[in-house]
Design an enzyme around this catalytic site. Structure first.
Site, PDB file in Angstrom:
ATOM      1  N   HIS A 153       0.792  -1.302  -0.104  1.00  0.00           N
ATOM      2  CA  HIS A 153       0.044  -0.180  -0.132  1.00  0.00           C
ATOM      3  C   HIS A 153       0.876   1.205  -0.085  1.00  0.00           C
ATOM      4  CE1 HIS A 153      -3.471  -2.809   1.216  1.00  0.00           C
ATOM      5  NE2 HIS A 153      -2.282  -3.227   2.057  1.00  0.00           N
ATOM      6  N   SER A 274      15.536  21.646 -15.502  1.00  0.00           N
ATOM      7  CA  SER A 274      14.545  22.450 -15.757  1.00  0.00           C
ATOM      8  C   SER A 274      14.926  23.719 -16.435  1.00  0.00           C
ATOM      9  CB  SER A 274      13.670  22.623 -14.496  1.00  0.00           C
ATOM     10  OG  SER A 274      13.030  23.730 -14.405  1.00  0.00           O
ATOM     11  N   LYS A 280      16.764  21.411 -10.233  1.00  0.00           N
ATOM     12  CA  LYS A 280      15.975  20.192 -10.722  1.00  0.00           C
ATOM     13  C   LYS A 280      16.875  19.197 -11.230  1.00  0.00           C
ATOM     14  CE  LYS A 280      11.759  19.428 -11.220  1.00  0.00           C
ATOM     15  NZ  LYS A 280      10.229  19.601 -10.795  1.00  0.00           N
ATOM     16  N   GLU A 287      10.224   8.146 -16.860  1.00  0.00           N
ATOM     17  CA  GLU A 287       8.948   8.859 -17.173  1.00  0.00           C
ATOM     18  C   GLU A 287       8.340   8.352 -18.426  1.00  0.00           C
ATOM     19  OE1 GLU A 287      10.411  12.676 -15.490  1.00  0.00           O
ATOM     20  OE2 GLU A 287       8.312  13.095 -15.558  1.00  0.00           O
TER      21      GLU A 287
END
Ligand code: ARG
Length: 462
Positions: A153, A274, A280, A287
């Protein structure tokens, strides 16, 4: 190619919707290999003269060289790869080219080409999955005793070892390899000889072409031979599941390298910055691998939907199988390569992993198991006692091992000092020596076994 009964050319829109050359040019090598085998068979059976056979083979070799050198002029007017090749062959060798299509139709020809293409693609992807397994096994070997939190979970559940976690993916990719191998074994029958749909009146020898193209046998039924696309669906189904596995690993990488986790870091090689936030480091490759699953599963749905209403035998709808097939294969290939790169690139942060693994009462189960073994409590009761102790510790905002013996005995008087030995994450993982468990000793053995099962020379799948 069918000028006989036609007076007018096609409407511009007809040409546009009909043409597949924009994408099926990728089948050129398979198309030419099939034609060479077909030509040899026609000569061996006395259907074609040896002289025509030689001219055709020479011409086909020339066409292939032109395509490979980027000198071939593909034409939309000629619809597809089959007619583009045949038309150029005619320019090169003259009328003998027209004899190659004896006892053959584009229907068995395209069925053959796609089968060969899927087979070649499996033979390329399967070793790539093996490479990914090799990367995971190497990293697992480095981290047999690195402790991290195991989740259910996405809540801290029990401490596990990082090596154990990585080896779970080795099992998944092993099943993916064996699914590809199954698909390959089932597709390995030759459709050549079915011609348009009903077979041929010429004295052909489909066994000979099957053998020449390394198929196990010719297909038994000519109608099935030209209309079966099971191998495309099976391949894309296997690719979908492999993509799902890649995506789950990608998702973990995204989570692990996020600031709240910091379990791993990816190097400059596998992240992007970024344009506005200088701090970043984004895990774009993970992804995108995760997202490509959508394309691959989409291809599976597209293929099933294209095929579901088709009466026997060949229907032009089948031309639409190629783009989803190619896109699924390309996406999977990229995804496997990217994940292999990231697995090799990632740098683990064992101190952080251990700290998170030790938080949130992750050794509570070990305490309950101790009560079962040392005090003889039924597990349900041990669970209850432990729950009470966890509540007490949580109230004081301390770990379980910070409770005094007196505190513990107030809940269960038979607890003694030896309980503290099971309340560390190291003790927790070391104790889990059951078959397939997370103990470092197990993981070290599992690494050796995984090498033998998946990486040994003959290791195809399992
Ligand atoms: N381009 C076609 C395809 O991909 C080849 C087969 C065409 N056959 C036909 N009878 N028109 O399916």
């Amino acid at each position: 190619m069918w000028g006989g009964r036609y007076k007018l050319g096609p409407a511009e829109i007809m040409e546009r919707i009909n043409a597949s050359i924009g994408f099926d040019r990728r089948l050129y090598a398979q198309d030419i290999a099939g034609s060479l085998a077909h030509c040899d068979m026609l000569v061996a059976q006395g259907i074609l003269t040896a002289k025509d056979g030689r001219a055709i083979k020479r011409g086909l070799a020339k066409v292939r060289a032109e395509i490979e050198a980027g000198r071939f002029r593909f034409s939309t007017r000629l619809e597809d790869i089959h007619m583009n090749v045949e038309s150029r062959l005619a320019e090169l060798i003259g009328p003998a080219a027209g004899r190659l299509h004896t006892a053959r139709s584009r229907n068995d020809q395209v069925a053959l080409d796609v089968r060969l293409w899927v087979r070649d693609t499996i033979d390329r992807l399967e070793p790539m999955l093996r490479e990914l397994q090799a990367a995971l096994i190497d990293r697992a070997e480095e981290h047999t005793a690195t402790i991290m939190p195991g989740f259910t979970h996405l809540q801290t559940a029990q401490p596990i070892t990082f090596g154990h976690h990585l080896l779970a993916y080795v099992e998944m990719f092993g099943r993916d390899r064996s699914r590809l191998a199954d698909c390959r074994a089932r597709l390995n029958e030759s459709p050549l000889g079915a011609a348009a749909l009903a077979g041929s009146p010429h004295p052909i020898d489909p066994r000979r072409t099957a053998r020449a193209l390394h198929f196990d046998r010719p297909m038994a039924n000519s109608l099935d031979a030209v209309s079966d696309r099971d191998y495309v669906v099976e391949f894309v189904a296997a690719a979908s599941l492999a993509a799902v596995h890649l995506s789950r690993l990608a998702e973990e990488i995204v989570i692990w390298c996020s600031a709240p986790f910091r379990f791993i870091a990816l190097s400059d090689a596998f992240t992007t910055g970024s344009s506005i936030m200088p701090q970043k480091r984004n895990p774009d490759a993970a992804e995108l691998t995760r997202a490509k699953t959508g394309r691959i599963v989409g291809a599976f749905v597209a293929l099933c939907t294209i095929l579901k209403g088709l009466p026997l035998t060949y229907q032009k709808d089948m031309q639409e199988d190629k783009e989803p097939l190619f896109d699924a294969a390309d996406s999977l290939e990229l995804g496997i390569a990217a994940m292999t790169g990231m697995v090799r690139d990632l740098k683990a942060n064992p101190a952080r992993m251990r700290a998170v693994a030790a938080a949130d009462y992750s050794v509570a189960t070990d305490l309950a198991d101790w009560l079962v073994r040392k005090v003889g409590l039924p597990f349900r009761q041990a669970h209850h006692v432990t729950g009470t102790l966890v509540a007490k510790a949580a109230e004081r905002r301390v770990d379980l091992d910070a409770l005094s013996l007196a505190d513990m005995r107030a809940v269960e008087p038979r607890i003694d000092r030896s309980v503290y030995r099971v309340l560390t994450v190291e003790a927790s993982v070391n104790a889990r020596k059951s078959l397939g468990g997370t103990a470092p000793a197990n993981v070290a053995r599992a690494v050796r076994e995984a090498r033998r099962r998946f990486l040994a020379k003959r290791g195809r799948g399992r």
